[in-house]
Write an enzyme that holds these catalytic residues in place. Structure first.
Site, PDB file in Angstrom:
ATOM      1  N   HIS A 117      45.672  68.945  26.406  1.00  0.00           N
ATOM      2  CA  HIS A 117      45.344  70.311  26.826  1.00  0.00           C
ATOM      3  C   HIS A 117      44.433  70.236  28.039  1.00  0.00           C
ATOM      4  CE1 HIS A 117      46.809  72.488  23.270  1.00  0.00           C
ATOM      5  NE2 HIS A 117      46.395  71.442  22.566  1.00  0.00           N
ATOM      6  N   HIS A 169      39.681  63.236  29.676  1.00  0.00           N
ATOM      7  CA  HIS A 169      40.738  62.216  29.687  1.00  0.00           C
ATOM      8  C   HIS A 169      40.584  61.211  28.558  1.00  0.00           C
ATOM      9  CE1 HIS A 169      40.903  64.005  33.694  1.00  0.00           C
ATOM     10  NE2 HIS A 169      42.195  63.811  33.569  1.00  0.00           N
ATOM     11  N   HIS A 229      49.035  65.026  22.037  1.00  0.00           N
ATOM     12  CA  HIS A 229      49.425  65.870  23.166  1.00  0.00           C
ATOM     13  C   HIS A 229      48.140  66.321  23.838  1.00  0.00           C
ATOM     14  CE1 HIS A 229      48.675  68.619  19.815  1.00  0.00           C
ATOM     15  NE2 HIS A 229      48.259  69.450  20.741  1.00  0.00           N
ATOM     16  N   HIS A 288      44.706  65.245  21.807  1.00  0.00           N
ATOM     17  CA  HIS A 288      44.355  65.174  20.384  1.00  0.00           C
ATOM     18  C   HIS A 288      45.612  65.127  19.520  1.00  0.00           C
ATOM     19  CE1 HIS A 288      44.092  69.889  19.813  1.00  0.00           C
ATOM     20  NE2 HIS A 288      45.260  69.508  20.268  1.00  0.00           N
ATOM     21  N   GLU A 336      41.705  77.003  24.716  1.00  0.00           N
ATOM     22  CA  GLU A 336      42.681  75.923  24.533  1.00  0.00           C
ATOM     23  C   GLU A 336      43.998  76.217  25.239  1.00  0.00           C
ATOM     24  OE1 GLU A 336      43.404  72.934  20.990  1.00  0.00           O
ATOM     25  OE2 GLU A 336      44.166  74.917  20.511  1.00  0.00           O
ATOM     26  N   CYS A 365      51.899  69.933  16.344  1.00  0.00           N
ATOM     27  CA  CYS A 365      50.599  69.414  16.804  1.00  0.00           C
ATOM     28  C   CYS A 365      50.150  68.201  15.991  1.00  0.00           C
ATOM     29  CB  CYS A 365      49.534  70.494  16.743  1.00  0.00           C
ATOM     30  SG  CYS A 365      49.818  71.812  17.922  1.00  0.00           S
TER      31      CYS A 365
HETATM   32 NI    NI Z   1      46.786  70.883  20.660  1.00  0.00          NI
END
Ligand code: NI
Length: 138
Positions: free
Chosen positions: A41, A80, A39, A14, A126, A33
């Site tokens: 998670h 993904h 990036h 995201h 997260e 972010c």
């Molecule tokens: Ni993030």
């Protein structure tokens, strides 16, 4: 009341930025972010349901059925992927809070219709340091 919780994982990417805000404001709110390259998670997802214990099976819901609904409605859709590109996040930033909201919206009715159980809580984990619960009002 018996609560039944099942854990899942999915990897997704995201960008935390609200397109309605200027870049410097997004950087101020979301820090690195907000990097437009995004990036990833490795999200943990916990789905908690409640219902009647079936006297024949001794279960609230067959695990296979719960898994198939979560897989079809959430994991196959988000795994993904770039979350910002999914219509679920067309009008909201894909923070973990909003992922929990979107997962709840995606699962509530299918779980009730196909499995006869009530979705009590959705937890999105997260990072090792933060997780978010979207549960029923106390
Ligand atoms: Ni993030």
């Amino acid at each position: 009341m018996i609560l039944s919780t099942r854990r899942y994982r999915f990897a997704a990417a995201h960008v935390l930025a609200n397109p309605a805000l200027p870049d410097d404001e997004n950087r101020r709110i979301y820090g690195k972010c907000a990097n437009p390259n995004g990036h990833g998670h490795d999200y943990g997802l916990e789905v908690t349901v409640t219902g009647t214990v079936d006297p024949v099976t001794g279960s609230i819901v067959p695990q296979e059925l719960l898994d198939s609904i979560v897989r079809e409605r959430v994991l196959d859709r988000l795994s993904h992927r770039m979350l910002n590109a999914d219509p679920l996040f067309a009008d909201r930033v894909p923070t973990a809070e909003n992922i929990a909201l979107a997962v709840r919206e995606s699962l509530e009715k299918p779980l009730e219709d196909a499995a006869g159980v009530r979705l009590v809580n959705v937890r999105v984990v997260e990072t090792p340091r933060n997780f978010f619960d979207h549960g029923e009002a106390p």
